[in-house]
Design a protein around this motif. Structure first.
Motif: not given
Length: 377
Positions: A206-207, A210-211, A225, A251
């Motif tokens: 996960n970030r 950004t998707d 995201s 990220d």
């Protein structure tokens, strides 16, 4: 007396890497944060394309399933979960003790495709094993170098007198792998028994900003995201009064680890805006927020001298941490796993430059707890 979450871990969208078993026998160990006289389970089928059917569900206080008790729904042994839904089982008279494990066996006699998925690497608090044959119980193991995954089961609720504070732990794989979480959970039971229950909603990869990239299957499983995903977590069973977040390293890493994604490393200003937006989203849900600083990372499995890309990543990480440390909503636990030069200690590393060993999770969990427990009082 009331229902409270004894253990909860969000099942994630694995449609990009869904898998089919001809049959299923899975064993899951959930350790409860609370004590009580009854329990019930929640199963999900949020992401599948067909109704899921489980033919038998058993619970026991041991992994041999001696004296196991059958779990029913609407007094039937078969559990049917339509697409996009979750189902809660009937209550079961079963003594649950805080800090003690409950073992759950889930059997399906037919071929099905599974998309709702959860995993841990640290097996001390939660553990799981899956097998392809309904009549063969897969053994649990304690190896932390490999994932222990399960499908559909998201929560064990306990009928209890306790009125615990609900704390959510969300973000990236430092949450999902369980190394840090396990230490926090142990501290909870030792120092605040029956007073805190945790919701685990972190997902590997996960970030913050950004998707997910769409050019590789593993990365597609990241989902949205956190800025998008957190606000859409409608499956959260209880609203947390405090939310602990580990997020941000991906990220910085993904643009270099996946150059075909054509992404640029985010600027420091953009990261700051993202953290402020996350703080606002969480606080809008009446939850206090605590965000972790970013520990040292390298590109996955890189060895030897640092590359130019890694030096750039670390420069942004350090600048970001300076800014984060100036905020009241930040917990800085990086020093617990770094040496005097600020580098990650070898003994704390999982072996991939990104994640933590159980020892690393213990050190970071202890450092987080020292600061977190003040907010929990």
């Amino acid at each position: 007396m009331q229902w409270q979450s004894g253990y909860y871990q969000l099942t994630h969208d694995l449609r990009a890497m869904s898998f089919q078993y001809p049959e299923l026998n899975q064993v899951i160990k959930f350790t409860s944060f609370l004590s009580g006289s009854k329990l019930r389970l929640t199963f999900t089928n949020f992401y599948g394309s067909q109704t899921l059917k489980f033919d038998q569900i058993l619970i026991a206080d041991n992994d041999n399933f001696d004296h196991a008790v059958q779990v029913t729904i609407n007094h039937q042994s078969e559990l049917m979960i339509p697409v996009g839904q979750a189902k809660v089982t009937d209550p079961v008279d079963f003594t649950v003790q805080a800090g003690r494990a409950v073992y759950i066996m889930v059997i399906a006699n037919q071929a099905q495709t599974y998309c709702d998925f959860a995993v841990t690497y640290d097996p001390t608090w939660v553990n799981a094993s899956m097998g392809r044959h309904a009549n063969h119980q897969p053994p649990l193991n304690d190896r932390w170098q490999h994932g222990h995954g399960w499908v559909s089961l998201s929560m064990m609720e306990v009928w209890t007198q306790a009125q615990p504070k609900v704390v959510e732990f969300t973000g990236d794989s430092l949450v999902e792998t369980g190394m840090v979480a396990a230490e926090l959970f142990k501290k909870t039971i030792v120092e605040n028994p029956e007073q805190i229950t945790w919701l685990v909603t972190g997902i590997s990869g996960n970030r913050l900003l950004t998707d997910a990239p769409q050019n590789k299957n593993p990365e597609r499983t990241y989902g949205l995201s956190l800025l998008h995903r957190y606000g859409q977590l409608g499956h959260r069973p209880y609203e947390p009064s405090l939310t602990l977040v580990s997020i941000g390293a991906n990220d910085l890493l993904v643009p270099f680890d996946n150059p075909l994604g054509m992404e640029q490393i985010p600027s420091l200003d953009r990261l700051k805006i993202g953290y402020r937006a996350l703080e606002s989203i969480i606080e809008s849900r009446q939850s206090e927020v605590k965000i972790l600083t970013l520990p040292p990372v390298r590109l996955p499995r890189k060895t030897g001298p640092w590359t130019t890309d890694e030096i750039q990543i670390d420069r942004v990480r350090k600048s970001l941490n300076v800014w984060l440390r100036s905020s009241s909503w930040v917990i800085d636990a990086c020093g617990s796993i770094t040496d005097e030069k600020g580098n990650r200690k070898p003994a704390v590393d999982f072996g991939d430059n990104l994640h933590l060993s159980p020892y690393g999770g213990q050190l970071m969990g202890q450092a987080i707890w020292l600061q977190l427990k003040l907010a929990l009082q």
